[in-house]
Design a protein around this motif. Structure first.
Motif, PDB file in Angstrom:
ATOM      1  N   TYR A   1       0.726  -1.075  -0.027  1.00  0.00           N
ATOM      2  CA  TYR A   1       0.008  -0.051   0.005  1.00  0.00           C
ATOM      3  C   TYR A   1       0.919   1.269   0.198  1.00  0.00           C
ATOM      4  O   TYR A   1       1.838   1.391   0.534  1.00  0.00           O
ATOM      5  CB  TYR A   1      -0.865   0.090   1.479  1.00  0.00           C
ATOM      6  CG  TYR A   1      -1.805  -1.185   1.281  1.00  0.00           C
ATOM      7  CD1 TYR A   1      -2.989  -1.225   0.503  1.00  0.00           C
ATOM      8  CD2 TYR A   1      -1.512  -2.229   2.194  1.00  0.00           C
ATOM      9  CE1 TYR A   1      -3.753  -2.293   0.556  1.00  0.00           C
ATOM     10  CE2 TYR A   1      -2.216  -3.363   2.211  1.00  0.00           C
ATOM     11  CZ  TYR A   1      -3.425  -3.413   1.477  1.00  0.00           C
ATOM     12  OH  TYR A   1      -4.228  -4.465   1.427  1.00  0.00           O
ATOM     13  N   PHE A   2       0.449   2.343  -0.537  1.00  0.00           N
ATOM     14  CA  PHE A   2       1.184   3.483  -0.691  1.00  0.00           C
ATOM     15  C   PHE A   2       1.333   4.098   0.854  1.00  0.00           C
ATOM     16  O   PHE A   2       0.294   4.197   1.550  1.00  0.00           O
ATOM     17  CB  PHE A   2       0.306   4.731  -1.597  1.00  0.00           C
ATOM     18  CG  PHE A   2       1.273   5.850  -1.539  1.00  0.00           C
ATOM     19  CD1 PHE A   2       2.417   6.081  -2.379  1.00  0.00           C
ATOM     20  CD2 PHE A   2       0.838   6.881  -1.196  1.00  0.00           C
ATOM     21  CE1 PHE A   2       3.171   7.150  -2.305  1.00  0.00           C
ATOM     22  CE2 PHE A   2       1.508   8.100  -1.043  1.00  0.00           C
ATOM     23  CZ  PHE A   2       2.611   8.203  -1.535  1.00  0.00           C
ATOM     24  N   GLU A   3       2.334   4.540   1.330  1.00  0.00           N
ATOM     25  CA  GLU A   3       2.737   5.223   2.397  1.00  0.00           C
ATOM     26  C   GLU A   3       3.120   6.566   2.243  1.00  0.00           C
ATOM     27  O   GLU A   3       4.055   6.702   1.640  1.00  0.00           O
ATOM     28  CB  GLU A   3       3.649   4.262   3.375  1.00  0.00           C
ATOM     29  CG  GLU A   3       3.828   4.465   4.618  1.00  0.00           C
ATOM     30  CD  GLU A   3       4.723   3.544   5.097  1.00  0.00           C
ATOM     31  OE1 GLU A   3       5.925   3.329   4.802  1.00  0.00           O
ATOM     32  OE2 GLU A   3       4.113   2.825   6.227  1.00  0.00           O
ATOM     33  N   THR A   4       2.247   7.512   2.834  1.00  0.00           N
ATOM     34  CA  THR A   4       2.879   8.686   2.688  1.00  0.00           C
ATOM     35  C   THR A   4       4.209   9.051   3.515  1.00  0.00           C
ATOM     36  O   THR A   4       4.590   8.323   4.381  1.00  0.00           O
ATOM     37  CB  THR A   4       1.905  10.082   3.253  1.00  0.00           C
ATOM     38  OG1 THR A   4       1.462   9.570   4.728  1.00  0.00           O
ATOM     39  CG2 THR A   4       0.646   9.797   2.515  1.00  0.00           C
ATOM     40  N   SER A   5       4.747  10.203   3.174  1.00  0.00           N
ATOM     41  CA  SER A   5       6.041  10.359   3.959  1.00  0.00           C
ATOM     42  C   SER A   5       6.001  10.605   5.440  1.00  0.00           C
ATOM     43  O   SER A   5       6.615  10.329   6.247  1.00  0.00           O
ATOM     44  CB  SER A   5       6.827  11.690   3.389  1.00  0.00           C
ATOM     45  OG  SER A   5       5.962  12.766   3.395  1.00  0.00           O
TER      46      SER A   5
ATOM     47  N   GLU B   1       3.638   9.056   7.164  1.00  0.00           N
ATOM     48  CA  GLU B   1       3.327   7.604   7.694  1.00  0.00           C
ATOM     49  C   GLU B   1       4.760   6.962   7.801  1.00  0.00           C
ATOM     50  O   GLU B   1       5.077   6.359   9.171  1.00  0.00           O
ATOM     51  CB  GLU B   1       2.541   7.125   7.036  1.00  0.00           C
ATOM     52  CG  GLU B   1       0.937   7.573   6.980  1.00  0.00           C
ATOM     53  CD  GLU B   1       0.077   6.797   5.809  1.00  0.00           C
ATOM     54  OE1 GLU B   1       0.745   6.491   4.918  1.00  0.00           O
ATOM     55  OE2 GLU B   1      -1.026   6.527   5.991  1.00  0.00           O
ATOM     56  N   LYS B   2       5.613   7.305   7.165  1.00  0.00           N
ATOM     57  CA  LYS B   2       7.009   6.604   7.225  1.00  0.00           C
ATOM     58  C   LYS B   2       7.844   7.307   8.313  1.00  0.00           C
ATOM     59  O   LYS B   2       8.245   6.418   9.083  1.00  0.00           O
ATOM     60  CB  LYS B   2       7.743   6.999   5.945  1.00  0.00           C
ATOM     61  CG  LYS B   2       7.195   6.176   4.631  1.00  0.00           C
ATOM     62  CD  LYS B   2       8.202   6.624   3.390  1.00  0.00           C
ATOM     63  CE  LYS B   2       7.654   6.058   2.326  1.00  0.00           C
ATOM     64  NZ  LYS B   2       8.209   6.297   0.898  1.00  0.00           N
ATOM     65  N   ARG B   3       7.766   8.543   8.602  1.00  0.00           N
ATOM     66  CA  ARG B   3       8.238   9.134   9.856  1.00  0.00           C
ATOM     67  C   ARG B   3       7.614   8.590  11.158  1.00  0.00           C
ATOM     68  O   ARG B   3       8.498   8.153  11.936  1.00  0.00           O
ATOM     69  CB  ARG B   3       8.205  10.744   9.410  1.00  0.00           C
ATOM     70  CG  ARG B   3       8.993  11.398   8.792  1.00  0.00           C
ATOM     71  CD  ARG B   3       8.878  12.885   8.940  1.00  0.00           C
ATOM     72  NE  ARG B   3       7.645  13.490   8.845  1.00  0.00           N
ATOM     73  CZ  ARG B   3       7.266  14.018   7.779  1.00  0.00           C
ATOM     74  NH1 ARG B   3       8.145  13.807   6.752  1.00  0.00           N
ATOM     75  NH2 ARG B   3       6.215  14.529   7.791  1.00  0.00           N
ATOM     76  N   LYS B   4       6.249   8.528  11.048  1.00  0.00           N
ATOM     77  CA  LYS B   4       5.694   7.774  12.383  1.00  0.00           C
ATOM     78  C   LYS B   4       6.368   6.451  12.684  1.00  0.00           C
ATOM     79  O   LYS B   4       6.380   6.184  13.710  1.00  0.00           O
ATOM     80  CB  LYS B   4       4.299   8.078  12.316  1.00  0.00           C
ATOM     81  CG  LYS B   4       3.634   9.181  12.324  1.00  0.00           C
ATOM     82  CD  LYS B   4       2.006   9.377  12.329  1.00  0.00           C
ATOM     83  CE  LYS B   4       1.369  10.473  12.361  1.00  0.00           C
ATOM     84  NZ  LYS B   4       0.015  10.435  12.555  1.00  0.00           N
ATOM     85  N   LYS B   5       6.334   5.524  11.634  1.00  0.00           N
ATOM     86  CA  LYS B   5       6.833   4.301  11.741  1.00  0.00           C
ATOM     87  C   LYS B   5       8.207   4.384  12.184  1.00  0.00           C
ATOM     88  O   LYS B   5       8.570   3.486  13.160  1.00  0.00           O
ATOM     89  CB  LYS B   5       6.623   3.424  10.562  1.00  0.00           C
ATOM     90  CG  LYS B   5       5.412   2.856  10.195  1.00  0.00           C
ATOM     91  CD  LYS B   5       5.325   2.043   8.971  1.00  0.00           C
ATOM     92  CE  LYS B   5       3.986   1.361   8.931  1.00  0.00           C
ATOM     93  NZ  LYS B   5       4.228   0.396   7.502  1.00  0.00           N
ATOM     94  N   LYS B   6       9.066   5.224  11.604  1.00  0.00           N
ATOM     95  CA  LYS B   6      10.267   5.307  12.069  1.00  0.00           C
ATOM     96  C   LYS B   6      10.514   5.628  13.575  1.00  0.00           C
ATOM     97  O   LYS B   6      11.290   5.069  14.253  1.00  0.00           O
ATOM     98  CB  LYS B   6      11.020   6.373  11.149  1.00  0.00           C
ATOM     99  CG  LYS B   6      12.679   6.368  11.227  1.00  0.00           C
ATOM    100  CD  LYS B   6      13.307   6.938  10.305  1.00  0.00           C
ATOM    101  CE  LYS B   6      14.652   7.028  10.412  1.00  0.00           C
ATOM    102  NZ  LYS B   6      15.198   7.994   9.194  1.00  0.00           N
ATOM    103  N   VAL B   7       9.737   6.651  13.938  1.00  0.00           N
ATOM    104  CA  VAL B   7       9.834   7.080  15.588  1.00  0.00           C
ATOM    105  C   VAL B   7       9.417   5.900  16.373  1.00  0.00           C
ATOM    106  O   VAL B   7      10.056   5.689  17.396  1.00  0.00           O
ATOM    107  CB  VAL B   7       8.747   8.309  15.639  1.00  0.00           C
ATOM    108  CG1 VAL B   7       8.591   8.861  17.007  1.00  0.00           C
ATOM    109  CG2 VAL B   7       9.424   9.438  15.049  1.00  0.00           C
TER     110      VAL B   7
END
Length: 57
Positions: free
Chosen positions: A35-39, A41-47
């Motif tokens: 699924y497409f993931e916005t930037s 959402e990527k930052r949240k996952k990284k945190v």
């Protein structure tokens, strides 16, 4: 690429293929990109991942 030996069955070759795919991480990459993931959402996952790592150390 999987090459069959002279007396090798298709089941054994399929097992070798699955092992190579799992070691290469291809399926994990496909699931991650499903699924497409916005930037954002990527930052949240990284945190969240960083917090998890910090808890273990």
């Amino acid at each position: 690429m999987i090459l069959l030996g002279k007396n090798e069955g298709i089941e054994l070759a399929l097992r070798r293929f699955k092992r190579q795919v799992s070691r290469a991480g291809i399926l994990a990459d496909v699931k991650k990109r499903r699924y497409f993931e916005t930037s954002q959402e990527k930052r949240k996952k990284k945190v969240v991942a960083a917090r998890r790592q910090k808890q273990f150390y």
